[in-house]
Design an enzyme around this catalytic site. Sequence first.
Site, PDB file in Angstrom:
ATOM      1  CG  PHE A  89      -1.386  -1.353  -9.303  1.00  0.00           C
ATOM      2  CD1 PHE A  89      -1.291  -0.280 -10.176  1.00  0.00           C
ATOM      3  CD2 PHE A  89      -1.111  -2.637  -9.797  1.00  0.00           C
ATOM      4  CE1 PHE A  89      -0.938  -0.466 -11.518  1.00  0.00           C
ATOM      5  CE2 PHE A  89      -0.751  -2.835 -11.125  1.00  0.00           C
ATOM      6  CZ  PHE A  89      -0.658  -1.752 -11.986  1.00  0.00           C
TER       7      PHE A  89
ATOM      8  CE1 TYR B   7       6.135  -9.083 -11.903  1.00  0.00           C
ATOM      9  CE2 TYR B   7       5.656  -8.852 -14.244  1.00  0.00           C
ATOM     10  CZ  TYR B   7       5.364  -8.566 -12.920  1.00  0.00           C
ATOM     11  OH  TYR B   7       4.262  -7.774 -12.613  1.00  0.00           O
TER      12      TYR B   7
ATOM     13  CB  THR C 299       3.343   2.018 -10.481  1.00  0.00           C
ATOM     14  OG1 THR C 299       4.077   0.873 -10.957  1.00  0.00           O
ATOM     15  CG2 THR C 299       1.871   1.846 -10.848  1.00  0.00           C
TER      16      THR C 299
ATOM     17  CB  ALA D 160      -0.937  -0.007   1.211  1.00  0.00           C
TER      18      ALA D 160
ATOM     19  N   PRO E 223      -3.148  -6.544 -15.034  1.00  0.00           N
ATOM     20  CG  PRO E 223      -2.912  -4.928 -13.402  1.00  0.00           C
ATOM     21  CD  PRO E 223      -2.758  -6.404 -13.620  1.00  0.00           C
ATOM     22  N   GLY E 224      -1.770  -4.718 -17.817  1.00  0.00           N
ATOM     23  CA  GLY E 224      -0.591  -4.554 -18.685  1.00  0.00           C
ATOM     24  C   GLY E 224       0.198  -3.343 -18.218  1.00  0.00           C
TER      25      GLY E 224
END
Length: 259
Positions: free
Chosen positions: A14, A155, A190, A10, A185-186
């Site tokens: 995201f 990954y 971030t 957090a 998600p692609g």
Amino acid sequence: MTKVVLITGASSGFGEATARKFAQEDCNLILAARSLDKLTALAKELDSSTSTRCRTHITALDVTQQSSVDALIATLPDEFRKIDVLVNNAGLALGLEPAHQVNFSDWETMVDTNIKGLLRMTRAVLPGMVERNSGHIINIGSTAGNWPYPGGNTYGGTKAFVQNFSRGLRADLLGKRIRVTCIEPGMSETNFSNVRFKGDEARADKVYEGTQPLSAEDVADIIHWVNAMPAHVNINTLEVMPTCQTWSGLAVSRTMEQE
Ligand code: NDP
Ligand code: 8X3
């Protein structure tokens, strides 16, 4: 009714955006990550904002350490103990080298975080959900788990695991009012690429150059939406890309030595 939402990772990206999204509701938010300073700043902001209706509990968490997961659970204040939503978001990619050149400890860190960390959190939270016959686990996979790309090796493998494990959970939980969703998600802007390239910001910025990637807020909206659907609706898997991203064709070498 007040919802208890636990978000791992957090402190950034995201996870942070998801915290802001859920914070607009009457909910008790458990914010967990290693960077306690960032969580402290986020909680202070959410607690003092007039546009939020949540209460926050922050907790240092390293998902690679069982003792850290145990401590998180053991020290939850009473009003945060009955977790309704677990967002298994903490994760990372390290490096983009081909498999024969990779730093093996990077592979281990990805497996320890993206797979074993997610398992630890699930194992710690799920029994309570089963006891209460209620809950929602939202796992963060990736397009990398579906569409291999050079250097994505481990990954991508960890995220393929997340998808398959999410489906396995659904199978185990048949007949229980517990939802499991895997969001994939692609390309999203971030701190992800900065971590992948170990602080090489110029290289990280290049990933997004000339594109309009997903934002953390786009993904947070989706995480919030899958949970906001009525309890009888289970979104199993949701893959999302920015419009500017799609698949390339299968790769063919035309320079390889022939038999
Ligand atoms: P960020 O780097 O911005 O955020 C990652 C979060 O994970 C941070 O809060 C970090 O917190 C936390 N984290 C990392 N390792 C640990 C650990 N050992 N224990 C606890 N928390 C940890 O990246 P994103 O927001 O993009 O990534 C979130 C998730 O989304 C990851 O699982 C990633 O694989 C996935 N994803 C990302 C995509 C992208 O393009 N950005 C696309 C698809 C999936 P801290 O360092 O403080 O511990
Ligand atoms: C992050 C998306 O394409 O960088 O999971 O692997 S990608």
